[in-house]
Design an enzyme around this catalytic site. Structure first.
Site, PDB file in Angstrom:
ATOM      1  N   ARG A   3       0.842  -1.204   0.000  1.00 46.87           N
ATOM      2  CA  ARG A   3       0.000   0.000   0.000  1.00 46.87           C
ATOM      3  C   ARG A   3       0.882   1.263   0.000  1.00 46.87           C
ATOM      4  NH1 ARG A   3      -4.996   2.300   1.501  1.00 46.87           N
ATOM      5  NH2 ARG A   3      -4.946   3.814   3.204  1.00 46.87           N
ATOM      6  N   HIS A   7      -7.742   7.963   2.514  1.00 49.55           N
ATOM      7  CA  HIS A   7      -7.379   8.693   3.735  1.00 49.55           C
ATOM      8  C   HIS A   7      -8.451   9.737   4.047  1.00 49.55           C
ATOM      9  CE1 HIS A   7      -2.797   7.786   3.264  1.00 49.55           C
ATOM     10  NE2 HIS A   7      -3.428   6.839   3.933  1.00 49.55           N
TER      11      HIS A   7
END
Length: 298
Positions: free
Chosen positions: A246, A269
């Site tokens: 990631r 996010h």
């Protein structure tokens, strides 16, 4: 002096909060268990907990050798719990407001180099199902930036050649992630070995895309082991784990686009602050290029 036990009412509140984390915030089992351990240190009913009492627990843990990161996580678990209780009208005062923990130095996430990953992914699918699946997982995580918990919620229908994946991440936040051509091809290639594996076990159609040796939904812990073992067999030269893939996705994407907001959206996010760590990674890359290429840097 004998330490007081948690009251049944207290235990019920903690369990309700843990269920909230698991079902509504979609925390991983690992994170929920960590929160449970942190909350088990509080033995006073929530309405009677004081800032002084919490500071005392932190001080005892610190004296016992607890690392700053451990103390910070402990305080974070308590803050989340009391915020939940406040929002639900169970307590009127938040005793965590006066808590202070040692300041942490934020370490940069590790990323794998573009060339070593490309060399690994260029290899054909292994014959052994466990490693074939690990190979597909590595490509999926690197090409999409998914968390391993998100990848393991994917259903078998993801093998149908879709150009995008819809995933639900932390905070129950949904996002759409594009599926590049190379990943589409790899997923199509995975159809046959997956079917053969399930047929050998006498299993029907398992809904989960990634399955265990017994034909059940693959766990995060097993996925971590399989990815690490497959990377080692392929000669990657460093321990590979899902979150590193990631980070590699975020770092390599930022190096190519310089678009921090796009990276934030693709990674899911909630705050741009979480994504800004990749600017430091990008700077490290640029510094390396400068040191190696610019005559006056030598």
């Amino acid at each position: 002096m004998r330490r007081a036990e948690q009251t049944p009412e207290h235990s019920i509140l903690i369990q309700r909060y843990l269920d909230f984390l698991r079902l509504e915030r979609r925390y991983s089992d690992h994170s929920v268990k960590a929160a449970q351990r942190d909350l088990s240190l509080i033995h006073t009913p929530p309405g009677q907990v004081t800032t002084t009492a919490l500071k005392s627990i932190l001080a005892q843990r610190h004296a016992g050798g607890a690392a700053p990161a451990s103390l910070a996580r402990l305080a974070s678990s308590w803050r989340g719990f009391f915020k939940y209780l406040l929002n639900n009208g169970i307590v009127e005062v938040d005793p965590t407001l006066g808590l202070k923990t040692p300041k942490l130095t934020r370490s940069l996430p590790k990323a794998v180099g573009v060339d070593p990953l490309a060399a690994l992914l260029a290899k054909p699918l292994p014959q052994e199902f466990r490693f074939a699946q690990a190979h597909v997982l590595i490509e999926l995580l690197y090409c999409t930036g998914l968390r391993i918990s998100e990848a393991l919620t994917l259903q078998a229908e993801a093998l149908n050649g879709s150009t995008e994946l819809r995933v639900v991440g932390k905070g129950n936040k949904a996002r759409i992630v594009p599926v590049v051509d190379a990943l589409q091809a790899r997923l199509r290639e995975f159809v046959e070995p997956r079917q053969i594996h399930l047929l050998k076990l006498g299993k029907g159609q398992e809904a989960s895309l990634f399955v265990s040796a017994k034909g059940l939904a693959l766990t995060a812990r097993q996925a971590q082991r399989d990815i690490a073992d497959h990377a080692a067999k392929c000669g990657l030269g460093q321990h590979l784990h899902p979150h590193m893939l990631r980070h590699s996705f975020g770092s390599h994407l930022l190096q190519g686009t310089q678009n921090l907001r796009a990276v934030q959206e693709l990674l899911g996010h909630a705050s741009i602050a979480s994504t800004q760590v990749y600017t430091a990674l990008d700077f490290d890359h640029l510094s390396s290029v400068y040191d190696n290429a610019f005559p006056r840097a030598k």
